[in-house]
Write a protein that holds these residues in place. Sequence first.
Motif: not given
Length: 299
Positions: A51, A73, A200
Amino acid sequence: MSRPDTFVPPPGARAYTLRTARGEFAVVDAPVAEGVEVKGIVLLLPGFTGSKEDFNPLHVPLAARGYRTVAVDGRGQFESDGPEGDESAYMQAELAADVLAQVEAVGAPVHLLGHSFGGQVARAAVLLDHTPFRSLTLMASGPAQISEPQQERVRLLRDTLAVLTMAQVWEAMQETEAPERTGTTAPGDAPDIQEHLRRRWMGTKPAQLLAAGRQLCVEPDRVAELAALPLAFHVVSGAWDDTWPVPLLDDMATRLGARRTVIDGTEHSPNTERPLETARALADFWHETDGAGAAGENR
C-alpha cells in the motif's frame, strides 16, 4: 512485501482522496520541506499486497531534497476502491491507464517509481505514454515473471482464496508464512501495526490480488521496448532478493542503460529496510536526471 513501521503519514504529509478522470485513489502526499527549492514531483506505486504506506519512511528525506512525493493505493489496493470479484478491472492495461490519470491529476511531469508489482505497472504506464514522465525507477522489480518459488506462493494464495475468505486467509498466513514475504504481522510488531496490517489485507479486493498474482507469474520480458524510450532509468534493489534474483536485476539495468543501485543490508524492500540510504540514492538520480536537461541524457 513491505511492512512499514507506521501507517501514520509523516509530519507535513497529508492523506486524502485524489480525484482523477478514471476514479478516486487514496494517496499520501508530502510537500517539499519548508525553505527548500522545489525540484520535482514523484509518484510512488506499491507492490503486491502492499500500500501507499510502504513509502512513509521516504517522504521526509525526499522532501528535504526538494521532491514532493505522492504515494498511491492502486485500484483495489487498501483504501482505493475497486470491484470485489471482477479481475478484468485489474488487467495491466487498466492499471497503466490509472497511472496516467493519476499523473494528470497530480501534475505532469513526474518521476515515476514502482516497487515490485508496482514496477511492472509503472513500466506498462510508461510504455503506454512516456511523455508525462521525467524518469522511471524500478525498485526490486524485474524484467519478466517472478521466480519459480514465488510463483508457487502466488498459486497457493490463488487456490486458497478460492475456498477461504480474506479473513480466513489472513489467519492462515499468520501461522504459515514469513512476515517479510506477505506483509503479515511478526511477534515483535506493536499492536497498532498488527491491526493496520490486517486492515490493509482486509481492505484489498480479492480480485485485485488474483489479477496481480496472475500478472506476476506470466509477465513477459519487455526490457527492449522500454530501452527504446527516450527516458532515464534507475534500477534499485537490496543486496539479496528471491522474487527477482539480483543478477537478473543487474542484467536488466545493463540492457536498459540504467543507473544501478544496490542498498546494502536490505532485501526486497529497501524503502522500509534502509529508507535514508534509499532516499539518498533516489534523490541523487533524480537531481542528475533533471540536471541533464533532456530525457535520457543522463543514461
